[in-house]
Design a protein around this motif. Sequence first.
Motif, PDB file in Angstrom:
ATOM      1  N   LYS A 191       0.830  -1.204   0.000  1.00 46.82           N
ATOM      2  CA  LYS A 191       0.000   0.000   0.000  1.00 46.82           C
ATOM      3  C   LYS A 191       0.875   1.270   0.000  1.00 46.82           C
ATOM      4  CE  LYS A 191      -3.892  -2.358   2.259  1.00 46.82           C
ATOM      5  NZ  LYS A 191      -4.889  -2.298   3.373  1.00 46.82           N
TER       6      LYS A 191
ATOM      7  N   ARG B 158     -19.228   0.111   4.119  1.00 46.33           N
ATOM      8  CA  ARG B 158     -18.514   0.296   5.387  1.00 46.33           C
ATOM      9  C   ARG B 158     -18.171   1.770   5.606  1.00 46.33           C
ATOM     10  NH1 ARG B 158     -16.069  -4.894   6.078  1.00 46.33           N
ATOM     11  NH2 ARG B 158     -15.244  -4.278   8.094  1.00 46.33           N
TER      12      ARG B 158
ATOM     13  N   LEU C 119     -10.617   4.916   2.967  1.00 47.65           N
ATOM     14  CA  LEU C 119      -9.746   3.845   2.451  1.00 47.65           C
ATOM     15  C   LEU C 119      -9.419   4.070   0.972  1.00 47.65           C
ATOM     16  CD1 LEU C 119      -8.350   1.036   2.613  1.00 47.65           C
ATOM     17  CD2 LEU C 119     -10.599   0.018   2.130  1.00 47.65           C
TER      18      LEU C 119
ATOM     19  N   ARG D  67      -1.784 -14.286   4.229  1.00 45.71           N
ATOM     20  CA  ARG D  67      -2.502 -13.559   5.289  1.00 45.71           C
ATOM     21  C   ARG D  67      -1.855 -13.764   6.661  1.00 45.71           C
ATOM     22  NH1 ARG D  67      -7.093 -10.870   3.995  1.00 45.71           N
ATOM     23  NH2 ARG D  67      -7.982 -11.132   6.069  1.00 45.71           N
TER      24      ARG D  67
ATOM     25  N   ASN E  83      -1.997  -0.018   6.823  1.00 48.93           N
ATOM     26  CA  ASN E  83      -1.422  -1.250   7.368  1.00 48.93           C
ATOM     27  C   ASN E  83      -0.518  -1.968   6.377  1.00 48.93           C
ATOM     28  OD1 ASN E  83      -3.416  -2.120   5.689  1.00 48.93           O
ATOM     29  ND2 ASN E  83      -4.641  -3.158   7.242  1.00 48.93           N
TER      30      ASN E  83
HETATM   31  P1  IDP Z   1      -7.875  -7.087   5.515  1.00 51.21           P
HETATM   32  O1  IDP Z   1      -7.096  -6.131   4.625  1.00 51.21           O
HETATM   33  O2  IDP Z   1      -7.086  -7.490   6.731  1.00 51.21           O
HETATM   34  O3  IDP Z   1      -8.450  -8.247   4.755  1.00 51.21           O
HETATM   35  P2  IDP Z   1     -10.558  -5.852   5.549  1.00 51.21           P
HETATM   36  O4  IDP Z   1     -11.524  -5.928   6.681  1.00 51.21           O
HETATM   37  O5  IDP Z   1     -10.874  -6.599   4.282  1.00 51.21           O
HETATM   38  O6  IDP Z   1      -9.115  -6.241   6.124  1.00 51.21           O
HETATM   39  O7  IDP Z   1     -10.408  -4.305   5.202  1.00 51.21           O
HETATM   40  C1  IDP Z   1      -9.756  -3.872   4.033  1.00 51.21           C
HETATM   41  C2  IDP Z   1      -8.859  -2.699   4.373  1.00 51.21           C
HETATM   42  O8  IDP Z   1      -9.676  -1.621   4.813  1.00 51.21           O
HETATM   43  C3  IDP Z   1      -7.891  -2.929   5.522  1.00 51.21           C
HETATM   44  O9  IDP Z   1      -6.700  -3.580   5.150  1.00 51.21           O
HETATM   45  C4  IDP Z   1      -7.625  -1.513   5.996  1.00 51.21           C
HETATM   46  O10 IDP Z   1      -6.686  -0.834   5.144  1.00 51.21           O
HETATM   47  C5  IDP Z   1      -8.992  -0.877   5.822  1.00 51.21           C
HETATM   48  N1  IDP Z   1      -9.778  -0.961   7.066  1.00 51.21           N
HETATM   49  C6  IDP Z   1     -10.394  -2.037   7.604  1.00 51.21           C
HETATM   50  N2  IDP Z   1     -11.045  -1.741   8.745  1.00 51.21           N
HETATM   51  C7  IDP Z   1     -10.828  -0.409   8.933  1.00 51.21           C
HETATM   52  C8  IDP Z   1     -11.235   0.499   9.963  1.00 51.21           C
HETATM   53  O11 IDP Z   1     -11.934   0.157  10.920  1.00 51.21           O
HETATM   54  N3  IDP Z   1     -10.797   1.799   9.817  1.00 51.21           N
HETATM   55  C9  IDP Z   1     -10.038   2.210   8.758  1.00 51.21           C
HETATM   56  N4  IDP Z   1      -9.639   1.383   7.780  1.00 51.21           N
HETATM   57  C10 IDP Z   1     -10.017   0.083   7.870  1.00 51.21           C
END
Ligand code: IDP
Length: 141
Positions: free
Chosen positions: A9, A55, A61, A85, A112
């Motif tokens: 990212k 969401r 995002l 993962r 992240n």
């Molecule tokens: P993952 O990337 O671990 O599979 P997902 O729930 O699919 O997680 O979410 C996709 C991406 O959205 C995450 O990697 C992160 O960058 C962002 N994200 C997820 N939850 C949040 C949140 O609560 N706040 C802000 N960004 C979030």
Amino acid sequence: MERTLSLIKPDGVSRNLIGEVIRFFEKAGLKVVALKMLRLTKEEAKQFYIVHKERPFYDSLTDYMSSGPIVAMVLEGENAIARCREIMGATDPAEAAEGTIRKTFGLDKEKNTVHGSDSPESAAREIAFFFSELDLISGTR
Ligand code: IDP
């Protein structure tokens, strides 16, 4: 053999972590079979993350994911989806296990550092989003 789509990212690319992130995958035995650097438009980021459209974090995002260059790669190996993962760690770096990419480099729950497909269906969709059949054939030739 299984394939998965991983992204480095914008926070990873901008902090010069491309090599470090790829090292985590390669040292775990996953093979890079296709790779490119690009910058998504806001529309492309929205398309990529379309499953999250309801969401609360969708707008932020997709702003973030289109804010600078990313690296897209296809990783291949046994159980590549689950292993990628595992190597990435939990979504929130604060909750990620020691030794994972997100624990090591992640800034917060959004920034992240890496993405990895979460199922065979999303891997197929996400690989096709970034790469052509020819890219994949060429990389394994
Ligand atoms: P993952 O990337 O671990 O599979 P997902 O729930 O699919 O997680 O979410 C996709 C991406 O959205 C995450 O990697 C992160 O960058 C962002 N994200 C997820 N939850 C949040 C949140 O609560 N706040 C802000 N960004 C979030």
